[in-house]
Design a protein around this motif. Sequence first.
Motif, mmCIF file in Angstrom:
data_model
loop_
_atom_site.group_PDB
_atom_site.id
_atom_site.type_symbol
_atom_site.label_atom_id
_atom_site.label_comp_id
_atom_site.label_asym_id
_atom_site.label_seq_id
_atom_site.Cartn_x
_atom_site.Cartn_y
_atom_site.Cartn_z
ATOM 1 N N ALA A 58 0.611 -1.208 0.325
ATOM 2 C CA ALA A 58 0.356 0.010 0.016
ATOM 3 C C ALA A 58 0.725 1.429 0.114
ATOM 4 C CB ALA A 58 -1.199 0.068 0.909
ATOM 5 N N VAL A 59 0.240 2.251 -1.022
ATOM 6 C CA VAL A 59 1.246 3.338 -0.795
ATOM 7 C C VAL A 59 -0.024 4.445 -0.695
ATOM 8 C CG1 VAL A 59 2.504 4.993 -2.786
ATOM 9 C CG2 VAL A 59 2.481 2.749 -3.156
ATOM 10 N N PHE A 60 0.659 5.395 0.554
ATOM 11 C CA PHE A 60 0.022 6.442 1.118
ATOM 12 C C PHE A 60 0.626 8.164 0.769
ATOM 13 C CE2 PHE A 60 -1.122 3.162 3.528
ATOM 14 C CZ PHE A 60 -2.418 2.750 4.108
ATOM 15 N N HIS A 61 0.166 8.702 0.838
ATOM 16 C CA HIS A 61 0.381 10.275 1.169
ATOM 17 C C HIS A 61 0.542 10.941 2.116
ATOM 18 C CE1 HIS A 61 -1.378 10.481 -3.194
ATOM 19 N NE2 HIS A 61 -2.334 10.432 -2.706
ATOM 20 N N SER A 62 1.187 12.080 1.994
ATOM 21 C CA SER A 62 2.380 12.321 3.744
ATOM 22 C C SER A 62 0.810 12.447 5.261
ATOM 23 C CB SER A 62 2.603 13.787 2.821
ATOM 24 O OG SER A 62 1.476 14.255 2.068
ATOM 25 N N ASP A 63 -0.561 12.902 4.281
ATOM 26 C CA ASP A 63 -1.595 12.937 4.845
ATOM 27 C C ASP A 63 -2.372 11.968 5.470
ATOM 28 O OD1 ASP A 63 -2.729 12.425 2.394
ATOM 29 O OD2 ASP A 63 -4.431 14.471 2.233
ATOM 30 N N ASP A 64 -1.509 10.811 4.876
ATOM 31 C CA ASP A 64 -1.867 9.382 5.623
ATOM 32 C C ASP A 64 -3.571 8.833 3.982
ATOM 33 O OD1 ASP A 64 -0.246 9.041 7.238
ATOM 34 O OD2 ASP A 64 -1.709 9.544 9.149
ATOM 35 N N ARG A 65 -3.264 9.436 3.253
ATOM 36 C CA ARG A 65 -4.288 9.312 2.620
ATOM 37 C C ARG A 65 -3.783 7.717 1.284
ATOM 38 N NH1 ARG A 65 -5.959 12.319 -1.172
ATOM 39 N NH2 ARG A 65 -4.389 13.786 -1.310
ATOM 40 N N LEU A 66 -4.889 7.193 1.999
ATOM 41 C CA LEU A 66 -4.475 5.990 0.848
ATOM 42 C C LEU A 66 -4.249 5.883 -0.806
ATOM 43 C CD1 LEU A 66 -3.017 2.554 0.274
ATOM 44 C CD2 LEU A 66 -6.127 1.998 0.124
ATOM 45 N N ALA A 67 -3.472 5.754 -1.406
ATOM 46 C CA ALA A 67 -3.041 6.454 -3.074
ATOM 47 C C ALA A 67 -3.589 5.272 -3.782
ATOM 48 C CB ALA A 67 -1.365 6.192 -2.995
ATOM 49 N N ALA A 68 -2.845 3.819 -4.008
ATOM 50 C CA ALA A 68 -3.184 2.978 -4.292
ATOM 51 C C ALA A 68 -2.328 1.505 -3.311
ATOM 52 C CB ALA A 68 -2.035 2.840 -5.516
ATOM 53 N N SER A 69 -2.610 0.340 -3.735
ATOM 54 C CA SER A 69 -2.311 -0.610 -2.930
ATOM 55 C C SER A 69 -2.702 -1.814 -3.963
ATOM 56 C CB SER A 69 -3.233 -1.041 -2.042
ATOM 57 O OG SER A 69 -5.161 -1.297 -1.942
ATOM 58 N N ALA A 70 -1.900 -3.286 -3.726
ATOM 59 C CA ALA A 70 -2.054 -4.052 -4.099
ATOM 60 C C ALA A 70 -1.912 -5.693 -3.472
ATOM 61 C CB ALA A 70 -0.916 -4.181 -5.754
ATOM 62 N N SER A 71 -2.771 -6.718 -3.771
ATOM 63 C CA SER A 71 -2.313 -8.173 -3.300
ATOM 64 C C SER A 71 -2.322 -8.689 -4.052
ATOM 65 C CB SER A 71 -3.663 -8.401 -1.887
ATOM 66 O OG SER A 71 -4.917 -8.456 -3.567
ATOM 67 N N PHE A 72 -1.163 -9.810 -3.718
ATOM 68 C CA PHE A 72 -1.040 -10.705 -4.798
ATOM 69 C C PHE A 72 0.004 -11.793 -4.025
ATOM 70 C CE2 PHE A 72 2.549 -8.167 -3.796
ATOM 71 C CZ PHE A 72 3.652 -8.764 -3.326
ATOM 72 N N ALA A 73 0.079 -13.191 -4.244
ATOM 73 C CA ALA A 73 0.845 -14.081 -4.539
ATOM 74 C C ALA A 73 2.140 -14.158 -3.374
ATOM 75 C CB ALA A 73 0.632 -15.395 -4.942
ATOM 76 N N ARG A 74 3.142 -15.143 -2.484
ATOM 77 C CA ARG A 74 4.159 -14.798 -2.381
ATOM 78 C C ARG A 74 4.632 -15.577 -3.824
ATOM 79 N NH1 ARG A 74 8.148 -18.796 -0.508
ATOM 80 N NH2 ARG A 74 9.291 -17.660 0.609
ATOM 81 N N PRO A 75 5.598 -15.234 -4.434
ATOM 82 C CA PRO A 75 5.929 -15.911 -5.808
ATOM 83 C C PRO A 75 7.166 -16.859 -5.082
ATOM 84 C CG PRO A 75 7.731 -13.860 -4.567
ATOM 85 C CD PRO A 75 6.603 -13.402 -3.729
ATOM 86 N N ALA A 76 6.791 -18.086 -5.631
ATOM 87 C CA ALA A 76 7.833 -19.233 -5.634
ATOM 88 C C ALA A 76 8.955 -18.990 -5.741
ATOM 89 C CB ALA A 76 7.073 -20.154 -7.164
ATOM 90 N N MET A 77 9.464 -19.608 -4.481
ATOM 91 C CA MET A 77 11.060 -19.412 -4.616
ATOM 92 C C MET A 77 11.801 -20.294 -5.497
ATOM 93 S SD MET A 77 12.071 -16.500 -2.667
ATOM 94 C CE MET A 77 10.715 -15.813 -3.129
ATOM 95 N N ARG A 78 13.089 -19.980 -6.197
ATOM 96 C CA ARG A 78 14.028 -20.959 -7.264
ATOM 97 C C ARG A 78 14.401 -21.840 -6.731
ATOM 98 N NH1 ARG A 78 16.415 -16.223 -10.841
ATOM 99 N NH2 ARG A 78 14.587 -15.710 -11.163
#
Length: 195
Positions: A58-78
């Motif tokens: 999640a990315v927040f502006h300086s005033d604590d408003r949410l700018a954007a967010s993304a959820s994703f699965a943990r990548p498989a490790m080599r």
Amino acid sequence: MAFGTASPPSADSVTRLSRLLEPAEWVASGVPPLRSPREVVRGLYARHRPAPSTAVAAVFHSDDRLAASASFARPAMRTSATDGWELRNALLSQLRLVIPHDLRRRTPARTAVLLYCREGEAHWTEEDGAWMWALRDACTLHGLRCGAYITLTAAGWHILGEGRSGRYPRSSARPAAPIGFGGGAPEAHRHTAAR
């Protein structure tokens, strides 16, 4: 008396170990504390409904408003070991999808926070250290300020390095569908808030 000699660690294992942060290193890096951690955690949980092995960036502006967010699965490790490099690459690709970089700014104006839902105890693990390294490096490469790293386990949420925690929300064994999606949880869920 004979002494055995231990073989030196491989260059790959030394490099991998350098791509994780110990809790003391994390605290020393000066990560700013969250002003309203309970609200941040509950908001991200309600928006993404992460299941174990899911990360929410999640990315927040300086005033604590949410700018954007993304959820994703943990990548498989080599390899069998967790590597901060691979986690960083996955995190950076998600940030690039949801928000433009701030590399032209002299100082970062927005802050990235990472919530990782996992199984196990709430205390620090090597996997957490790899995620911390990944968050710090991805922020540098995307022009963001590095923010809090939060774990979500069956015991509740815990902000590593700050010692703040709560019992709800907590991870669940069954993934729930994120808000705004029908059926099962998608592979990646992205949200861009009003700017």
